[in-house]
Each structure stands twice: as C-alpha cells, then as structure tokens.
Design a protein around this motif. Structure first.
Motif, PDB file in Angstrom:
ATOM      1  N   THR A   1      42.975  56.545   4.904  1.00 34.04           N
ATOM      2  CA  THR A   1      42.382  57.996   5.555  1.00 34.04           C
ATOM      3  C   THR A   1      42.767  57.854   7.058  1.00 34.04           C
ATOM      4  N   LYS A   2      43.241  59.061   7.466  1.00 36.82           N
ATOM      5  CA  LYS A   2      43.927  59.130   8.902  1.00 36.82           C
ATOM      6  C   LYS A   2      42.493  59.635   9.767  1.00 36.82           C
ATOM      7  N   ARG A   3      42.362  58.530  10.574  1.00 37.63           N
ATOM      8  CA  ARG A   3      41.200  58.378  11.479  1.00 37.63           C
ATOM      9  C   ARG A   3      41.451  59.491  12.740  1.00 37.63           C
ATOM     10  N   PRO A   4      40.313  60.200  13.206  1.00 35.93           N
ATOM     11  CA  PRO A   4      40.238  60.807  14.113  1.00 35.93           C
ATOM     12  C   PRO A   4      40.833  60.178  15.586  1.00 35.93           C
ATOM     13  N   LEU A   5      41.806  60.714  16.337  1.00 38.54           N
ATOM     14  CA  LEU A   5      42.417  59.828  17.735  1.00 38.54           C
ATOM     15  C   LEU A   5      41.475  60.542  18.810  1.00 38.54           C
ATOM     16  N   ILE A   6      40.790  59.561  19.218  1.00 41.17           N
ATOM     17  CA  ILE A   6      40.123  60.207  20.717  1.00 41.17           C
ATOM     18  C   ILE A   6      40.887  59.483  21.859  1.00 41.17           C
ATOM     19  N   ALA A   7      41.307  60.360  22.887  1.00 44.05           N
ATOM     20  CA  ALA A   7      42.024  60.052  24.054  1.00 44.05           C
ATOM     21  C   ALA A   7      40.845  60.050  25.090  1.00 44.05           C
ATOM     22  N   ILE A   8      41.152  58.963  25.857  1.00 44.21           N
ATOM     23  CA  ILE A   8      40.102  58.771  27.249  1.00 44.21           C
ATOM     24  C   ILE A   8      40.866  58.840  28.205  1.00 44.21           C
TER      25      ILE A   8
END
Length: 131
Positions: free
Chosen positions: A3-10
């Motif tokens: 499953t493609k996990r959400p990418l969070i950019a910080i």
C-alpha cells in the motif's frame, strides 16, 4: 502489492522540530521527509508525491507563507499545516485558501497535529477522486 503510504513533508529551519515531527509521522505509519528550507523543498524531484506539507511560518529566506503562495502559483495545491513559535507575527490564514488545514503554535499537542494531518489527507483524497 504494498500500500502506498501518505508522504508528509516537513519544512522547518529548526532541526530538532523537523526530526520530532518526522518521528511522530513515521510512528503513526506515514512516510516523512524533512527539509531545512523552502527552497530545498521546492527543488525536491518528489514534490508531487507530497500528501501533506507541515511548514514553519518564520524561516530565513522564504517563509512558510511564501512557500504556500509559491506552490499555489505553480498550480500545486498541497494541503498545508502552518506552525509557528511567534503567534503575534501570525497573519490571518483564512485568506490563503482552503488548502491551509491548520495553524499551530509551538509547542503544540501531537494529537492536534495528527488531526490536521488527517484533515489534509481527507482533502487530498477528494482531489484524487476526479483523476
């Protein structure tokens, strides 16, 4: 198939804040990447994979608000959580579009950030349904 996990950019010039948020995001099950400046984020070749952006408002060079404006100008609507240690310098974020899902004052509660991230991902999924 994984499953493609959400990418969070910080994006934050404070390394300890970047790493703390990155660790939290990964512990929740998201992929997370960090950037020390808005310019670094804008030059990332994987910017299109970003499901949610968490950015400090007050950074040297380009501020978090300027980063948001630049993304909008480029036609890249990324749900964004603004964070700041200087609320007295904060401006009204409602004027910056519906993709601003929160403005948190440091130090903030992890559950509130998590709620903002979930709101951002809900916005993203609405946008994905038309593609």
């Amino acid at each position: 198939m994984p499953t493609k996990r959400p990418l969070i950019a910080i994006v934050d010039d404070d390394e300890s804040m970047r790493e703390a948020i990155k660790g939290l995001m990964r512990s929740i099950g998201f992929d997370a990447v960090t950037f020390s400046s808005a310019h670094d984020f804008l030059s990332d070749p994987d910017i299109h994979r970003t499901s949610c952006l968490v950015t400090d408002i007050n950074m040297p060079g380009m501020s978090g608000l300027d980063l948001h404006r630049r993304l909008v100008a480029l036609g890249k609507s990324i749900p964004t959580v603004l964070i700041t240690a200087f609320p007295e310098k904060n401006v009204r974020t409602s004027a910056f579009g519906s993709d601003i899902v929160g403005c948190l004052i440091k130090p903030f509660d992890e559950q509130i950030l998590y709620g903002c991230i979930l709101s951002a991902l809900a916005l993203n999924s609405k946008g994905d349904s038309s593609s």
